[in-house]
Design an enzyme around this catalytic site. Structure first.
Site, mmCIF file in Angstrom:
data_model
loop_
_atom_site.group_PDB
_atom_site.id
_atom_site.type_symbol
_atom_site.label_atom_id
_atom_site.label_comp_id
_atom_site.label_asym_id
_atom_site.label_seq_id
_atom_site.Cartn_x
_atom_site.Cartn_y
_atom_site.Cartn_z
ATOM 1 N N ASP A 47 0.844 -1.198 0.000
ATOM 2 C CA ASP A 47 0.000 0.000 0.000
ATOM 3 C C ASP A 47 0.874 1.241 0.000
ATOM 4 O O ASP A 47 1.869 1.334 0.737
ATOM 5 C CB ASP A 47 -0.889 0.022 1.245
ATOM 6 C CG ASP A 47 -1.698 1.305 1.326
ATOM 7 O OD1 ASP A 47 -2.650 1.450 0.532
ATOM 8 O OD2 ASP A 47 -1.362 2.178 2.157
ATOM 9 N N TYR A 52 2.946 10.291 0.524
ATOM 10 C CA TYR A 52 4.143 9.806 1.208
ATOM 11 C C TYR A 52 5.401 10.321 0.509
ATOM 12 O O TYR A 52 5.894 9.727 -0.450
ATOM 13 C CB TYR A 52 4.155 8.280 1.252
ATOM 14 C CG TYR A 52 2.941 7.656 1.908
ATOM 15 C CD1 TYR A 52 2.168 8.363 2.823
ATOM 16 C CD2 TYR A 52 2.566 6.347 1.606
ATOM 17 C CE1 TYR A 52 1.058 7.787 3.426
ATOM 18 C CE2 TYR A 52 1.453 5.764 2.215
ATOM 19 C CZ TYR A 52 0.705 6.495 3.113
ATOM 20 O OH TYR A 52 -0.399 5.917 3.709
ATOM 21 N N LYS A 78 -3.611 5.810 -3.342
ATOM 22 C CA LYS A 78 -4.677 6.684 -2.856
ATOM 23 C C LYS A 78 -4.861 7.897 -3.767
ATOM 24 O O LYS A 78 -3.963 8.245 -4.543
ATOM 25 C CB LYS A 78 -4.369 7.124 -1.423
ATOM 26 C CG LYS A 78 -4.127 5.932 -0.490
ATOM 27 C CD LYS A 78 -3.766 6.359 0.910
ATOM 28 C CE LYS A 78 -3.496 5.146 1.768
ATOM 29 N NZ LYS A 78 -2.200 4.516 1.459
ATOM 30 N N GLY A 236 -1.227 1.455 10.650
ATOM 31 C CA GLY A 236 -0.738 1.986 11.918
ATOM 32 C C GLY A 236 -0.981 1.097 13.118
ATOM 33 O O GLY A 236 -1.380 1.594 14.177
ATOM 34 N N SER A 240 1.897 4.642 15.263
ATOM 35 C CA SER A 240 2.975 5.544 14.840
ATOM 36 C C SER A 240 4.331 5.183 15.435
ATOM 37 O O SER A 240 5.265 5.970 15.386
ATOM 38 C CB SER A 240 2.649 7.011 15.161
ATOM 39 O OG SER A 240 1.509 7.429 14.467
ATOM 40 N N GLY A 241 4.447 3.999 16.016
ATOM 41 C CA GLY A 241 5.752 3.528 16.477
ATOM 42 C C GLY A 241 5.879 3.280 17.956
ATOM 43 O O GLY A 241 6.782 2.559 18.392
ATOM 44 N N ALA A 244 6.179 -0.212 18.983
ATOM 45 C CA ALA A 244 7.280 -0.962 18.370
ATOM 46 C C ALA A 244 8.627 -0.425 18.825
ATOM 47 O O ALA A 244 9.624 -0.548 18.119
ATOM 48 C CB ALA A 244 7.169 -0.903 16.852
#
Length: 339
Positions: A47, A52, A78, A236, A240-241, A244
């Site tokens: 995707d 981006y 998109k 997501g 957003s991290g 992780a």
């Protein structure tokens, strides 16, 4: 074709926002190696979006996939933002929508446009950037972003009369296989599901169905999507991290209350010998409305972690404790519920 049918067997996809130099300037070789790693780990759904890095992610993804047979993977991008030839100066970019997120992306100016003409132009431009002959799924992007404020309904109305109808026609003509909304708010999806004239195949929901934020989606969206067999692709999953090992939540530095919530989940995960990534991915996929999850990655090692996390065995006691500690909603489907 429903999103679930289109993505059958592809529950783990690859989100390419990091390839647009989100938060950092990624070397070209590293970007290509990351897509290659995704392929080697069995990922066949990719995707992307013009937003981006102002086309950078699409360009990089196209280069990486050029070595693969087109029939062997599913590709989505998109519409809703057009990339102009006009270049923004540094001060404009610092103040604009790309500030912080894609400051290291291409300098081209972006404009929001959900009209019919812009939708067709956006698809044509994406095809050229990715050097491919077709796009399988098209998402209408960020139609209700916070920076639109109370004006998002006017953007939605433009899309309803423009992008909705164009994408429906392209699907009927066989140009694309499926379409839907790609958003990080629940409201536009709920509104779309209530429209009798709109027949989307599914939705991409980013950030609103994760271990840290899922109660609103569970109220109405997920049950209705499951009832209609309108699959949800979850973007997501790591918020957003922050789930992780990162420091961002909602694309900004995580606030103290979110950090505290993550620490509570981590403590329970450590007690049961569970990886936090495994918990995040498997929680998402336990919902019957979810067709796939698309974590982003900017390094090959991160892709390997995602693939391993999906296969990790998580004891039922972990899920029970999350529920008992009210770290997940009481009505949230959990992997343990299927046992």
């Amino acid at each position: 074709m429903s999103i679930k049918e289109k993505l059958a067997g592809n529950v783990l996809g690859f989100g390419t926002a990091p390839l647009g130099n989100m938060f950092r300037d990624i070397p070209e070789a590293e970007a290509q190696a990351t897509v290659d790693a995704a392929w080697e780990h069995g990922v066949r759904y990719f995707d992307t979006a013009p937003f981006y890095g102002a086309g950078l992610a699409e360009i990089r993804l196209g280069e990486a996939l050029a070595r693969r047979k087109r029939d062997e993977y599913v590709l989505s991008t998109k519409v809703g933002r057009l990339i102009l030839d006009e270049v923004e100066d540094a001060s404009a970019r610092a103040l604009g929508e790309k500030s912080g997120l894609f400051a290291a992306g291409r300098p081209n100016r972006l404009v929001n446009d959900y009209s019919a003409d812009a939708t067709l132009r956006s698809i044509d431009d994406s095809l050229k950037r990715m050097k491919t002959d077709r796009i399988d799924i098209v998402w209408i992007h960020d139609i209700a972003q916070d920076f639109y404020g109370d004006e998002w309904l006017s953007y939605f109305e433009v899309a309803r009369k423009g992008a909705f109808r164009v994408l429906t026609r392209l699907r009927e003509e066989g140009v694309i296989k499926a379409w839907g909304l790609g958003v990080n708010r629940v409201e536009p999806i709920e509104l779309t599901l209530d429209l009798s004239e709109a027949q989307p195949d599914g939705f991409l929901l980013a950030g609103r169905y994760s271990l840290l934020d899922h109660e609103r989606a569970l109220q109405r969206l997920m049950p209705k999507a499951a009832q209609r067999n309108t699959g949800i692709v979850v973007g997501g999953p790591y918020s957003s991290g922050i789930l992780a090992g990162g420091t961002h939540f909602e694309y900004q530095k995580a606030p103290a209350e979110i950090i505290a919530q993550v620490e509570r989940i981590k403590a329970i995960a450590q007690q049961h010998g569970v990886g936090i990534k495994a918990a995040a991915l498997q929680f998402v996929l336990a919902n019957p409305a979810v067709a796939a999850v698309i974590p982003g990655a900017s390094r090959p090692a991160r892709v390997a972690e995602d693939a391993a996390a999906l296969k990790e065995t998580i004891p039922a006691a972990f899920w029970h404790e999350l529920r008992e500690q009210r770290l997940v909603a009481a009505n949230a489907p959990l992997p343990v519920d299927r046992i």
